[in-house]
Design an enzyme around this catalytic site. Sequence first.
Site, PDB file in Angstrom:
ATOM      1  N   ASN B  50       0.820  -1.217   0.000  1.00 53.89           N
ATOM      2  CA  ASN B  50       0.000   0.000   0.000  1.00 53.89           C
ATOM      3  C   ASN B  50       0.857   1.271   0.000  1.00 53.89           C
ATOM      4  O   ASN B  50       0.320   2.367   0.121  1.00 53.89           O
ATOM      5  CB  ASN B  50      -1.007  -0.012   1.158  1.00 53.89           C
ATOM      6  CG  ASN B  50      -0.338   0.078   2.515  1.00 53.89           C
ATOM      7  OD1 ASN B  50       0.736   0.644   2.656  1.00 53.89           O
ATOM      8  ND2 ASN B  50      -0.977  -0.473   3.526  1.00 53.89           N
ATOM      9  N   HIS B 125      -1.920   6.559   9.872  1.00 55.92           N
ATOM     10  CA  HIS B 125      -1.597   5.260  10.463  1.00 55.92           C
ATOM     11  C   HIS B 125      -1.964   5.253  11.953  1.00 55.92           C
ATOM     12  O   HIS B 125      -1.505   6.101  12.709  1.00 55.92           O
ATOM     13  CB  HIS B 125      -0.104   4.956  10.281  1.00 55.92           C
ATOM     14  CG  HIS B 125       0.277   3.589  10.732  1.00 55.92           C
ATOM     15  ND1 HIS B 125       0.400   2.526   9.872  1.00 55.92           N
ATOM     16  CD2 HIS B 125       0.544   3.091  11.960  1.00 55.92           C
ATOM     17  CE1 HIS B 125       0.739   1.444  10.546  1.00 55.92           C
ATOM     18  NE2 HIS B 125       0.836   1.751  11.818  1.00 55.92           N
ATOM     19  N   GLU B 231      17.581 -18.126  13.375  1.00 54.42           N
ATOM     20  CA  GLU B 231      16.898 -18.500  14.618  1.00 54.42           C
ATOM     21  C   GLU B 231      15.506 -17.890  14.734  1.00 54.42           C
ATOM     22  O   GLU B 231      14.609 -18.482  15.338  1.00 54.42           O
ATOM     23  CB  GLU B 231      17.756 -18.106  15.828  1.00 54.42           C
ATOM     24  CG  GLU B 231      19.096 -18.843  15.918  1.00 54.42           C
ATOM     25  CD  GLU B 231      20.165 -18.302  14.975  1.00 54.42           C
ATOM     26  OE1 GLU B 231      19.961 -17.222  14.390  1.00 54.42           O
ATOM     27  OE2 GLU B 231      21.202 -18.969  14.824  1.00 54.42           O
TER      28      GLU B 231
END
Lengths: 483, 483
Positions: B50, B125, B231
């Site tokens: 986006n 946001h 990991e």
Amino acid sequence: MALCARLDELDYRTYVLLGDGECSEGSVWEAASLAGLNQLNNLIALVDVNRLGQSEPAPLGHNLDAFKDRFEAFGWRTEEIDGHDIDEILEVLAAVGLGKQPLVILAKTLKGAGISFIQDQEGWHGRALSKEEAARAIAELQPTAKSGVGHAIPSPTQLPPPKNDVGPYPPVNYKLGDMVATREAFGNALLRIGGADQRIVALDGDTKNSTYSEKFLKKFPARFTECYIAEQNMVGVATGFATRGKVPFASTFATFFTRAFDQIRVAGISQSNLKLVGSHVGVSIGEDGPSQMGLEDLAMMRTVAGSTVLYPSDAVSTEKLIDEMAAHKGICFLRTSRPKTAVLYKNDEPFPIGGAKVLRQADGDKVTVVAAGVTLNEALKAADSLKNEGIGITVIDAYSVKPLAKDIIRAAAQKTNNVILTVEDHYAEGGIGDAVAGELSADGIRVHKLAVYELPRSGKPQELLAKYGIDAQAIVNKVKSLR
Amino acid sequence: MALCARLDELDYRTYVLLGDGECSEGSVWEAASLAGLNQLNNLIALVDVNRLGQSEPAPLGHNLDAFKDRFEAFGWRTEEIDGHDIDEILEVLAAVGLGKQPLVILAKTLKGAGISFIQDQEGWHGRALSKEEAARAIAELQPTAKSGVGHAIPSPTQLPPPKNDVGPYPPVNYKLGDMVATREAFGNALLRIGGADQRIVALDGDTKNSTYSEKFLKKFPARFTECYIAEQNMVGVATGFATRGKVPFASTFATFFTRAFDQIRVAGISQSNLKLVGSHVGVSIGEDGPSQMGLEDLAMMRTVAGSTVLYPSDAVSTEKLIDEMAAHKGICFLRTSRPKTAVLYKNDEPFPIGGAKVLRQADGDKVTVVAAGVTLNEALKAADSLKNEGIGITVIDAYSVKPLAKDIIRAAAQKTNNVILTVEDHYAEGGIGDAVAGELSADGIRVHKLAVYELPRSGKPQELLAKYGIDAQAIVNKVKSLR
């Protein structure tokens, strides 16, 4: 380090040695991505593609093309060479700096090359040769060993000094009682000292509008590095700046530093001059929920070798502690809070690393409450409330979690029947309570803890402080329950 | 989860939703690499491209080709679509499973699509709309909203149950006094119970010849996943297996789990049934030096929500604790040691989680020594040595660091004048000493600590135990110094 060369307008080059097996680590690709985006043509990586890992062949074997495709997709220029051919290595290195891309040299090698019983064979990783094997290996290598004559390595150019001037810092300026989040005070601090201290650079992981590091970006854009959502590499880049004499402040949500624990740990081993600032700690962030709450950061940062761990409660102490961090050599972590809290201290109050502030104390106090951050504010409210009921408590701001001001805290506790109550917006393990108990229990001090004892949920900040038993009322109840 | 489908021979598909900003994280590329290597054509990732991050545009913007190049270089098939076109999404999904590659769907989207004042703009946001803004947004969206009619999502196929049978575990079999490293006992345990418990799968990060998980690989290759040096993804893959009812044992050097702290933390929030085994803890690994020494792992794992932290001292307790881990729901961590240590317990000795063993105790003991792992062996030596001088000490094996057997330890301490000495091959912060002090100091127990207080160097194991003050002689000296 390569970014720092840009900043200081110096023409040195930065070399990175990588193993092929190591290229499975995501941190390699975080770094590769940022280097490609920044077109760091002063950065050279050399991958030793020897095909063998520790316990089995590395995933890509001798497939140099696979490495080539990956690095090129991340914006790098690639060269494939025979890693045993010094002339070829030198030829490639002579062309460093061409173009706008970082360069990766993919060097095909054989592990244990030239030794018949080791070359390209499994089972020799981290294994020492016996005396006999060593003698045999040397005998095999001797005849084919190439002379170093004619391969003189040019001395590094004497570089002008980097731009690391430091002048006096402007003073802090708040009014008692003003409501300012400590995370915003961090941004204000960087802005305040950034002009005076040219060593300071800032880095963030796409949270700069939450951590307030964007204040620094707006005034000093050349000294800010946006590392995007890649915290391992952010800590790596910060460590690189530190090696060049900069004082790098890397910020993100405190809990996102857990991504970079290994990088922080290794920076600790390297005794790097790293400054980390983690925001949004504890349940007091509220609605965003446990994935965003820093509840493990004190435990993580306390256990880093040689670290300093700071946790201010108001804007003045935050700014003063940022000054202290900039002056102190070594890894420092400062945790900031999301909610606004009242300014508690005058602008000229000093906050030395290793100190603590006794904010309330009177003869006959029942217990010494040790807190920091939002819980210090709760402790002050509890003190007021208890006073109305005729119960006195000593309240200490333990802004320096490591090193802990154990003498100050012990002295206060000795006046309250050797009883301490710690209150923290952090899990019960490895935080302030464990720090105080771990340091003072040997002196016969009894340490009671209030902390977050279960996986928290989302809610309003004050609701969560109450639900998890670390608000003023919880302190009042606990103080009353103590005999 | 996609690997688990292969193992269980089930034809379900696994979907992963990714943000474009998130693709800066190296962990994405660790996962992409392993999925490509394993040709997981039952795995589908969908990247929401986006263009906008939290604080600024994401690094690759709407450059779908850059994502395409990266995923293809990591062995994926790619499809580029308009993320707002449901028909296009369904068309692409209909072709899932073709070929031998995992599929990534690169969906070009606009953040806040269809809302004129939000679409493709920064600054929205994590920001909630005001009532007025929300009303305006709904009014704008309503006319263009597409009907869901004709887009029925097919129900998932009812799958046969996965292969998760469990039978009784074979008994443990050692002789008292045998010298066996706890890391090797871990490998023996997996091998012993792997046949009886079909839920058990093992994962390693190219350290299987050091952690001894290779014993399991050799007998049950289909149930072992080599994750290479990655990991973060190893813990992610293990969490995926756990969601399918497996009991995943992921092993590497304890300190390398610091790479995956965020994944472990989030698995804690998800209450995942993850089993981690970290080897090579403390200075007792010797020559390999501090970068390989697990000295922070207890602090890290104790602070994970809902975790269990175990630290056995001999082969029998290691094997019994692996059985306990397999039976216990939730995140468990067991730390193993590199040096060989004597078998201390009989094969039928039970080791419940939350327990502790009182190994030495007599009337008139001066202090209760709490230890685990190599330092327990040092404590037993110290007890023998002190006995010759007429000083008795109680010695407790605190194999369950979290939950701690506080009742057992408190009861013992109360018989030794409320004095405890903890001894651990771990940094002083967040380990056994802090755990014991944090739990018992409120009861008036004085806890003295011996631990690693400085950045260690390389050396022989016994030399390092002495240099950092956690060997038998250091215990003797400390016990004598206590009043």
